[in-house]
Enzyme design. Sequence first.
Site, PDB file in Angstrom:
ATOM      1  N   ASP A 165       8.025  10.328  -3.473  1.00 26.46           N
ATOM      2  CA  ASP A 165       9.272  10.297  -3.613  1.00 26.46           C
ATOM      3  C   ASP A 165       9.198   8.582  -3.994  1.00 26.46           C
ATOM      4  O   ASP A 165      10.190   8.694  -4.545  1.00 26.46           O
ATOM      5  CB  ASP A 165      10.261  10.363  -2.215  1.00 26.46           C
ATOM      6  CG  ASP A 165       9.730   9.375  -1.458  1.00 26.46           C
ATOM      7  OD1 ASP A 165       8.774   8.754  -0.987  1.00 26.46           O
ATOM      8  OD2 ASP A 165      10.889   9.612  -0.139  1.00 26.46           O
ATOM      9  N   SER A 166       8.008   7.702  -4.002  1.00 32.18           N
ATOM     10  CA  SER A 166       7.927   6.968  -4.297  1.00 32.18           C
ATOM     11  C   SER A 166       8.258   6.676  -6.278  1.00 32.18           C
ATOM     12  O   SER A 166       7.913   5.710  -7.097  1.00 32.18           O
ATOM     13  CB  SER A 166       6.987   6.007  -4.690  1.00 32.18           C
ATOM     14  OG  SER A 166       5.377   6.671  -5.279  1.00 32.18           O
ATOM     15  N   ASP A 216       6.629  15.056  -1.249  1.00 33.24           N
ATOM     16  CA  ASP A 216       7.510  14.039  -0.486  1.00 33.24           C
ATOM     17  C   ASP A 216       8.427  15.116  -0.359  1.00 33.24           C
ATOM     18  O   ASP A 216       9.206  15.490  -2.036  1.00 33.24           O
ATOM     19  CB  ASP A 216       7.687  13.268  -0.490  1.00 33.24           C
ATOM     20  CG  ASP A 216       7.378  12.268  -0.414  1.00 33.24           C
ATOM     21  OD1 ASP A 216       6.335  12.055   1.124  1.00 33.24           O
ATOM     22  OD2 ASP A 216       7.056  11.058  -0.711  1.00 33.24           O
ATOM     23  N   LYS A 259       5.625  17.244   2.725  1.00 32.25           N
ATOM     24  CA  LYS A 259       5.817  15.477   3.193  1.00 32.25           C
ATOM     25  C   LYS A 259       7.088  15.398   4.160  1.00 32.25           C
ATOM     26  O   LYS A 259       7.652  14.809   3.208  1.00 32.25           O
ATOM     27  CB  LYS A 259       4.357  14.164   3.042  1.00 32.25           C
ATOM     28  CG  LYS A 259       4.079  13.212   3.763  1.00 32.25           C
ATOM     29  CD  LYS A 259       3.731  11.910   3.533  1.00 32.25           C
ATOM     30  CE  LYS A 259       3.881  11.198   2.153  1.00 32.25           C
ATOM     31  NZ  LYS A 259       5.100  10.307   2.692  1.00 32.25           N
ATOM     32  N   GLU A 294       9.166  12.528   6.921  1.00 28.26           N
ATOM     33  CA  GLU A 294       8.563  11.293   6.872  1.00 28.26           C
ATOM     34  C   GLU A 294       9.346  11.074   8.341  1.00 28.26           C
ATOM     35  O   GLU A 294      10.952  11.454   8.625  1.00 28.26           O
ATOM     36  CB  GLU A 294       9.741  10.402   6.361  1.00 28.26           C
ATOM     37  CG  GLU A 294       8.943   9.369   5.082  1.00 28.26           C
ATOM     38  CD  GLU A 294       9.914   8.732   3.842  1.00 28.26           C
ATOM     39  OE1 GLU A 294      10.535   8.058   4.982  1.00 28.26           O
ATOM     40  OE2 GLU A 294       9.125   7.626   3.196  1.00 28.26           O
ATOM     41  N   GLU A 346       1.396   4.120   7.738  1.00 26.32           N
ATOM     42  CA  GLU A 346       1.715   3.477   6.704  1.00 26.32           C
ATOM     43  C   GLU A 346       2.234   2.254   7.260  1.00 26.32           C
ATOM     44  O   GLU A 346       3.024   1.679   8.276  1.00 26.32           O
ATOM     45  CB  GLU A 346       2.924   3.625   5.582  1.00 26.32           C
ATOM     46  CG  GLU A 346       3.393   2.743   4.722  1.00 26.32           C
ATOM     47  CD  GLU A 346       4.315   3.247   3.372  1.00 26.32           C
ATOM     48  OE1 GLU A 346       4.845   4.490   3.481  1.00 26.32           O
ATOM     49  OE2 GLU A 346       4.877   2.618   2.673  1.00 26.32           O
TER      50      GLU A 346
END
Length: 273
Positions: A53-54, A92, A122, A124, A191
Amino acid sequence: MSTYTIEDPRKVTTRRLTEMKQRGEKIAMLTAYDYSMAKLIDEAGMDVILVGDSASNVMAGNTTTLPMTLDQMIYHAKSVVKGVKRALVVVDMPFGTYQGNSKEALASAIRIMKESHGEAVKMEGGSEIRESIERILCAGIPVMGHLGLTPQSINKFGTYAVRAREEAEAQKLIDDALMLQEIGCFAIVLEKIPADLARRVSEQLTIPTIGIGAGHGTDGQVLVMHDMLGINKGFSPRFLRRYADLATVIDDALGNYITDVKTGDFPNDSEQY
Ligand code: KIV
């Protein structure tokens, strides 16, 4: 042609990542957001391609990852999947599609898998999103965890500084990593945490850890493609190694093209019909 020789041309699966950890082979992971770059990255021998999602930052020009929508992630993931033959493609889950309600989380993950043909998602976070992760895993969708600096929580953290320097946060990260492994995640991104902590976590887990700004004690590394290729030159954290200066290469090419058009040098006689 890549400078790296692919020793095992077989398709990378979640199971093969565990085998790589077992034999001490490091895992190389990079982000991609479109077909052409994904094809180059896959052909170079990358093990895992993350449709991150960057994309919100490097493709859409936002300052955080929060605005990314499910439709936008699916669009990027669909394009990436078409360019990939060997790498495992992980997508993501964007902010707001899994934190509130585990049924909604499952519906979001199912849309990603059905519409993009990505091979894993993925997510978070740790204990806070356990129910959502479990429901997704129950549906047979592989989940990669993401702990430490989790950019979707930037407004809570208030800074992109290194996480888990204090004992209490480090202990929570260790507990979350063990929990993610226990419920069935196949890997965890760590991270921006101290290298010692990342090494300790990696040694305690049987599933692979993939680090970004977490030192060399993890089982693999991930970077954002635009950062490591030097396209995005405004971002220079200590952990980033630049493997190319594409901004300069592109700027030179663009300048030459404009000059050639304006002087009438392009196209020449052999470049016309
Ligand atoms: O979105 C992303 O690119 C990521 C990586 C930085 C791990 O989550």
